[in-house]
Design a protein around this motif. Structure first.
Motif, PDB file in Angstrom:
ATOM      1  N   MET A   1     134.485  -4.084  34.152  1.00 13.39           N
ATOM      2  CA  MET A   1     135.917  -4.105  34.424  1.00 13.39           C
ATOM      3  C   MET A   1     136.143  -4.342  35.914  1.00 13.39           C
ATOM      4  SD  MET A   1     138.881  -2.324  35.503  1.00 13.39           S
ATOM      5  CE  MET A   1     138.573  -0.580  35.567  1.00 13.39           C
ATOM      6  N   LYS A   2     137.016  -5.281  36.207  1.00  9.53           N
ATOM      7  CA  LYS A   2     137.326  -5.642  37.581  1.00  9.53           C
ATOM      8  C   LYS A   2     138.756  -5.239  37.911  1.00  9.53           C
ATOM      9  CE  LYS A   2     137.480  -9.670  40.683  1.00  9.53           C
ATOM     10  NZ  LYS A   2     137.320 -11.139  40.789  1.00  9.53           N
ATOM     11  N   ILE A   3     138.996  -4.840  39.158  1.00 12.28           N
ATOM     12  CA  ILE A   3     140.339  -4.534  39.614  1.00 12.28           C
ATOM     13  C   ILE A   3     140.754  -5.536  40.675  1.00 12.28           C
ATOM     14  CG2 ILE A   3     141.840  -2.834  40.726  1.00 12.28           C
ATOM     15  CD1 ILE A   3     140.151  -0.636  39.570  1.00 12.28           C
ATOM     16  N   GLN A   4     141.941  -6.099  40.501  1.00 11.55           N
ATOM     17  CA  GLN A   4     142.529  -6.992  41.505  1.00 11.55           C
ATOM     18  C   GLN A   4     143.724  -6.290  42.145  1.00 11.55           C
ATOM     19  OE1 GLN A   4     143.596 -10.540  39.351  1.00 11.55           O
ATOM     20  NE2 GLN A   4     141.505 -11.310  39.252  1.00 11.55           N
ATOM     21  N   PHE A   5     143.849  -6.442  43.456  1.00 11.13           N
ATOM     22  CA  PHE A   5     144.928  -5.786  44.194  1.00 11.13           C
ATOM     23  C   PHE A   5     145.921  -6.821  44.727  1.00 11.13           C
ATOM     24  CE2 PHE A   5     141.505  -2.697  44.263  1.00 11.13           C
ATOM     25  CZ  PHE A   5     142.173  -1.511  44.015  1.00 11.13           C
ATOM     26  N   LYS A 178     147.680   4.017  27.741  1.00 14.04           N
ATOM     27  CA  LYS A 178     146.910   3.115  26.889  1.00 14.04           C
ATOM     28  C   LYS A 178     147.583   1.754  26.727  1.00 14.04           C
ATOM     29  CE  LYS A 178     144.933   6.862  24.100  1.00 14.04           C
ATOM     30  NZ  LYS A 178     143.546   6.683  24.572  1.00 14.04           N
ATOM     31  N   LYS A 179     148.801   1.611  27.262  1.00 13.30           N
ATOM     32  CA  LYS A 179     149.585   0.395  27.061  1.00 13.30           C
ATOM     33  C   LYS A 179     149.841  -0.364  28.358  1.00 13.30           C
ATOM     34  CE  LYS A 179     150.221   1.248  22.633  1.00 13.30           C
ATOM     35  NZ  LYS A 179     149.682   0.362  21.575  1.00 13.30           N
ATOM     36  N   VAL A 180     148.998  -0.137  29.357  1.00 15.19           N
ATOM     37  CA  VAL A 180     149.248  -0.678  30.691  1.00 15.19           C
ATOM     38  C   VAL A 180     148.678  -2.083  30.822  1.00 15.19           C
ATOM     39  CG1 VAL A 180     148.778  -0.387  33.158  1.00 15.19           C
ATOM     40  CG2 VAL A 180     149.323   1.604  31.738  1.00 15.19           C
ATOM     41  N   GLY A 181     149.554  -3.021  31.206  1.00 15.41           N
ATOM     42  CA  GLY A 181     149.110  -4.370  31.517  1.00 15.41           C
ATOM     43  C   GLY A 181     149.084  -4.634  33.008  1.00 15.41           C
ATOM     44  N   ILE A 217     144.233   5.495  33.253  1.00 15.89           N
ATOM     45  CA  ILE A 217     144.403   4.064  32.986  1.00 15.89           C
ATOM     46  C   ILE A 217     143.102   3.316  33.226  1.00 15.89           C
ATOM     47  CG2 ILE A 217     145.585   1.964  33.767  1.00 15.89           C
ATOM     48  CD1 ILE A 217     148.001   3.857  34.449  1.00 15.89           C
ATOM     49  N   VAL A 218     142.442   3.578  34.344  1.00 19.50           N
ATOM     50  CA  VAL A 218     141.174   2.922  34.659  1.00 19.50           C
ATOM     51  C   VAL A 218     140.132   3.241  33.587  1.00 19.50           C
ATOM     52  CG1 VAL A 218     139.246   2.867  36.292  1.00 19.50           C
ATOM     53  CG2 VAL A 218     141.601   2.787  37.138  1.00 19.50           C
ATOM     54  N   LYS A 219     140.076   4.495  33.156  1.00 17.63           N
ATOM     55  CA  LYS A 219     139.116   4.874  32.109  1.00 17.63           C
ATOM     56  C   LYS A 219     139.401   4.150  30.807  1.00 17.63           C
ATOM     57  CE  LYS A 219     136.879   8.894  30.002  1.00 17.63           C
ATOM     58  NZ  LYS A 219     136.872   8.344  28.623  1.00 17.63           N
ATOM     59  N   ASP A 220     140.674   3.984  30.457  1.00 23.85           N
ATOM     60  CA  ASP A 220     141.025   3.250  29.242  1.00 23.85           C
ATOM     61  C   ASP A 220     140.554   1.805  29.336  1.00 23.85           C
ATOM     62  OD1 ASP A 220     142.710   2.955  26.676  1.00 23.85           O
ATOM     63  OD2 ASP A 220     143.564   1.414  27.978  1.00 23.85           O
ATOM     64  N   TYR A 221     140.707   1.186  30.508  1.00 22.26           N
ATOM     65  CA  TYR A 221     140.215  -0.181  30.707  1.00 22.26           C
ATOM     66  C   TYR A 221     138.699  -0.238  30.552  1.00 22.26           C
ATOM     67  CZ  TYR A 221     144.333  -2.925  31.981  1.00 22.26           C
ATOM     68  OH  TYR A 221     145.510  -3.631  31.943  1.00 22.26           O
ATOM     69  N   GLN A 222     138.012   0.734  31.127  1.00 19.93           N
ATOM     70  CA  GLN A 222     136.552   0.758  31.044  1.00 19.93           C
ATOM     71  C   GLN A 222     136.085   0.995  29.615  1.00 19.93           C
ATOM     72  OE1 GLN A 222     135.950   3.877  33.910  1.00 19.93           O
ATOM     73  NE2 GLN A 222     135.560   2.448  35.601  1.00 19.93           N
ATOM     74  N   ASP A 223     136.677   1.979  28.945  1.00 21.60           N
ATOM     75  CA  ASP A 223     136.241   2.346  27.596  1.00 21.60           C
ATOM     76  C   ASP A 223     136.490   1.247  26.580  1.00 21.60           C
ATOM     77  OD1 ASP A 223     135.500   4.784  28.626  1.00 21.60           O
ATOM     78  OD2 ASP A 223     137.194   5.899  27.787  1.00 21.60           O
ATOM     79  N   ASN A 224     137.515   0.442  26.820  1.00 23.10           N
ATOM     80  CA  ASN A 224     137.884  -0.597  25.854  1.00 23.10           C
ATOM     81  C   ASN A 224     137.496  -1.998  26.319  1.00 23.10           C
ATOM     82  OD1 ASN A 224     139.532   0.821  23.595  1.00 23.10           O
ATOM     83  ND2 ASN A 224     140.301   1.733  25.488  1.00 23.10           N
ATOM     84  N   ASN A 225     136.648  -2.059  27.333  1.00 26.25           N
ATOM     85  CA  ASN A 225     136.111  -3.329  27.833  1.00 26.25           C
ATOM     86  C   ASN A 225     137.203  -4.341  28.190  1.00 26.25           C
ATOM     87  OD1 ASN A 225     133.331  -2.567  27.473  1.00 26.25           O
ATOM     88  ND2 ASN A 225     133.612  -2.864  25.276  1.00 26.25           N
ATOM     89  N   GLU A 227     139.084  -6.611  30.770  1.00 32.19           N
ATOM     90  CA  GLU A 227     138.401  -7.330  31.839  1.00 32.19           C
ATOM     91  C   GLU A 227     138.967  -7.057  33.231  1.00 32.19           C
ATOM     92  OE1 GLU A 227     138.036 -11.457  31.027  1.00 32.19           O
ATOM     93  OE2 GLU A 227     136.923 -11.167  29.156  1.00 32.19           O
ATOM     94  N   VAL A 228     140.291  -7.155  33.397  1.00 35.93           N
ATOM     95  CA  VAL A 228     140.875  -7.083  34.738  1.00 35.93           C
ATOM     96  C   VAL A 228     142.117  -6.188  34.728  1.00 35.93           C
ATOM     97  CG1 VAL A 228     141.874  -8.371  36.663  1.00 35.93           C
ATOM     98  CG2 VAL A 228     140.062  -9.413  35.285  1.00 35.93           C
TER      99      VAL A 228
END
Length: 271
Positions: A1-5, A178-181, A217-225, A227-228
């Motif tokens: 998982m990547k984070i863009q700022f 869980k619904k964050v885009g 939120i970050v954990k949800d992104y990581q757990d559910n693969n 991408e960004v």
């Protein structure tokens, strides 16, 4: 998982786009969040400045001003299509009004979903005061009934609306995370959607509360693969930023605070 700022154009509107983008790129950002003008010539100035500095764009819709629903919907469609024409990474939309009915706001969400499907550009709906998702309990209702809805999480507004740090709205927060885009990393408190300065010790509890939500939120992104995750460090200018009486001088530096948030979140999530 990547984070863009992303850095907000809000507060820097009077700065030349090329100079602004160069400064943002040198600070370590991946892009800019900004509205897009209808004029193709003005669009080109923005897009060229972004491209020349290797920056991406998140389009921003905030012009939800019309009281009449049909007029509002027509302008909403127009503005979303203008934003989509610039081919941003995604669009952050301050969709709807707090005084529109559930059905009216749901119609706007459906309109946005149609534009997203047509253009391939994700549209996320901001949890913003005065808009459709203005409060935690209202957002919870929408997210339960519209499971495909993606939000721009700016929980600072929900704190302000509820005059709390949402201690009694755990279910709404759990579903929202869980619904964050897209994410706005501004810290709010019970009396404002923006603390004076997140570096101040008197706002330690507020900062820690928001960090806890962002961690989820970050954990949800990581757990559910996923991408960004895109994050805009969206501390703003006046009237969000307090100004000193009579002098009109801001009590703190918007730029410095956003850079502080950038470094804090990179250290926390990008090791």
């Amino acid at each position: 998982m990547k984070i863009q700022f992303y850095y907000p154009r809000w507060g820097s509107e009077n700065v030349d786009w090329n100079n602004f983008c160069q400064k943002v790129q040198e600070a370590g950002y991946d892009g800019v969040e900004a509205p897009v003008p209808e004029s193709k010539e003005e669009q080109k100035v923005i897009l060229d400045a972004l491209q020349n500095n290797g920056l991406k764009l998140i389009g921003q819709y905030y012009q939800s001003f019309e009281k009449d629903f049909e007029t509002h919907k027509a302008n909403y469609i127009k503005e979303l299509n203008i934003l989509a024409s610039a081919k941003p990474v995604k669009i952050n939309a301050q969709t709807g009004k707090d005084y529109f009915s559930f059905e009216q706001n749901a119609e706007l969400f459906a309109v946005a979903n149609g534009i997203s499907q047509e253009t391939g550009i994700p549209i996320c709906h901001e949890t913003h005061r005065n808009k459709a998702l203005f409060a935690a309990h209202i957002g919870y209702d929408f997210l339960k009934k519209l499971p495909d809805l993606k939000i721009t999480a700016d929980f600072s507004h929900w704190c302000n609306v509820s005059e709390s740090l949402l201690e009694d709205q755990e279910d709404a927060l759990a579903l929202a995370c869980k619904k964050v885009g897209h994410l706005h990393s501004r810290v709010g408190h019970s009396q404002s959607a923006q603390v004076i300065d997140p570096r101040l010790p008197e706002f330690k509890n507020e900062l820690e509360a928001h960090l806890k939500w962002w961690d989820t939120i970050v954990k949800d992104y990581q757990d559910n693969n996923k991408e960004v995750l895109t994050i805009t460090t969206e501390f703003g200018p006046a009237p969000y930023m307090i100004h000193l009486p009579f002098t009109n001088m801001p009590i703190a530096s918007q730029w410095d605070i956003n850079i502080y948030m950038l470094h804090l979140l990179k250290e926390r999530y990008c090791k």
